[in-house]
Design an enzyme around this catalytic site. Structure first.
Site, short mmCIF file in Angstrom:
data_model
loop_
_atom_site.label_atom_id
_atom_site.label_comp_id
_atom_site.label_asym_id
_atom_site.label_seq_id
_atom_site.Cartn_x
_atom_site.Cartn_y
_atom_site.Cartn_z
N ARG A 1 -9.14 9.96 -1.16
CA ARG A 1 -8.71 11.05 -0.26
C ARG A 1 -8.50 11.82 -0.98
NH1 ARG A 1 -4.75 6.53 2.64
NH2 ARG A 1 -4.71 5.91 1.19
N ASP B 1 0.49 -9.28 1.49
CA ASP B 1 -0.49 -8.15 1.22
C ASP B 1 -1.25 -9.21 0.22
OD1 ASP B 1 -1.94 -5.91 -0.22
OD2 ASP B 1 -0.15 -4.73 0.76
N THR C 1 -1.80 10.98 6.47
CA THR C 1 -0.87 11.46 5.53
C THR C 1 -1.37 11.17 3.94
OG1 THR C 1 -0.24 10.14 7.71
CG2 THR C 1 1.21 9.53 5.75
N TYR D 1 -14.59 0.87 9.73
CA TYR D 1 -12.72 1.91 10.06
C TYR D 1 -13.18 1.76 11.30
CZ TYR D 1 -8.38 4.04 8.80
OH TYR D 1 -6.84 3.74 8.49
N GLY E 1 1.10 -0.90 0.03
CA GLY E 1 -0.40 -0.91 -0.10
C GLY E 1 0.66 1.26 -0.15
#
Ligand code: NAD
Ligand code: UDP
Length: 309
Positions: free
Chosen positions: A185, A31, A174, A144, A10
């Site tokens: 995002r 992953d 971030t 989440y 990721g």
């Protein structure tokens, strides 16, 4: 050392793998590519110190490692809400599987990538680690937020019951290279929209705030926390510089020289109104503070997206 990074393909995980490899460690990246990208780890695939294990963190795994960083979990609201039950499973079972592996290995250090979302829509500002948060347990973000809160609970219960050396970090927004183009995002969305000349989509009034941390600063914080003994956390890691979403949009438009217009779309349910970390504890315990200002980090991120867009 041989270090396991779950979620290593990721955005944050790939930077962590790179940092740990550069420090001379062996890295095992586990992953399932739910949101990870092969291109993020492509440069490491020929490195003899790098091993890729394609696996779902919800299914137990048996690996010989000296440290575990548990980052496996989709982080963007559009991704973690796509399959909310799987998000809860990833957080809860992923935490249990990492902690059980640590236990089986005699108690290796295990770090949990928790989140500022444990504070929900915070009534205390800036957020300190002692604040217990304001999370809606039945809303669309809860898979989440509550998943991460339960993971923290599991970490502290394994620590109390089985003496597992745990590390819990609460990561604030971030950004940086290796984010997915369609990640959803705000930083990646605005940059991609600006570079394509598309409308910049502000959700709500744009007066909500976030504090944006550049990824290289975050990685140093993660590693410092892992290496510092005698402190389990939780500790906030983030950049205390606070910006409205509208200010971010204007900065991105200016820095890209874009002709994009700002358009306003509905605010998603339970979207936090304000967020800023109090990083006093990270400074005191880890001697850590971010160094990269938003303009500098955006410049690097824009350069990355110009290449891959
Ligand atoms: P990301 O979506 O880019 O990376 C998550 C990685 O986990 C991906 O490679 C994905 O394929 C993998 N993954 C997801 N579910 C998995 C599963 N069941 N089994 C194995 N792998 C799985 O997100 P990111 O921004 O790099 O975030 C990394 C971690 O940091 C996450 O745990 C996230 O919750 C946490 N975090 C990130 C931020 C941020 O602003 N980026 C903020 C707070 C917390
Ligand atoms: N946001 C926005 N436009 C976008 C994407 C996000 O205005 O195209 C807003 C979103 O509603 C939130 C903030 O930007 O208020 C940060 O969103 P992101 O998904 O990056 O992170 P999080 O909400 O998890 O902090």
């Amino acid at each position: 050392m041989r270090i396991l990074v779950t979620g290593g393909a990721g955005f944050i995980g790939s930077h962590l793998c790179e940092y740990l490899l550069n420090q001379g460690n062996q890295v095992v990246c586990l992953d399932n590519f739910f949101t990870g990208q092969k291109r993020n780890i492509e440069p490491f695939l020929t490195n003899k110190n790098f091993e890729l294990v394609e696996h779902n963190v919800t299914i137990p795994f048996d690996l010989k490692v000296d440290q575990i960083y548990n980052l496996a979990c989709p982080a963007s609201p559009i991704h973690y809400q796509k399959n909310p039950i799987e998000t809860v499973r990833t957080n809860v079972l992923g935490a249990i599987n990492c902690l059980d592996l640590s236990k089986k290995l005699g108690g290796v250090k295990v770090l949990q990538a928790s989140t500022s979302e444990v504070y929900g829509d915070p009534a205390v500002h800036p957020q300190v680690e002692t604040y217990n948060g304001n999370v809606n347990p039945i809303g669309p973000r809860a898979c989440y937020d509550e998943g991460k809160r339960c993971a923290e609970t599991l970490f502290f219960d394994y620590h109390r019951e089985a003496k597992i050396p745990i590390k819990v970090v609460r990561i604030f927004n971030t950004y940086g290279p290796n984010m997915k183009k369609d990640d959803g995002r705000v930083v990646s969305n605005f940059i991609i929209q600006a570079l394509r000349g598309d409308d910049i989509t502000i959700y709500g009034s744009g007066e909500q705030t976030r504090s944006f941390c550049y990824v290289s600063d975050l990685i140093l914080g993660l590693v410092k926390m892992m290496d510092f003994d005698g402190f389990s956390g939780p500790v906030n890691l983030g950049n205390p510089g606070e910006f409205t979403v509208k200010q971010l949009a204007e900065m991105v438009i200016e820095m890209t020289g874009s002709k994009s217009k700002i358009v306003y779309e509905p605010l998603p349910a339970d979207d936090p109104k304000q967020r800023r970390p109090d990083i006093g504890l990270a400074k005191e315990k880890l001697d850590w503070a971010p160094k990269v200002q938003l303009a500098e980090g955006l410049e690097k991120t824009i350069a990355y997206f110009r290449k891959v867009n």
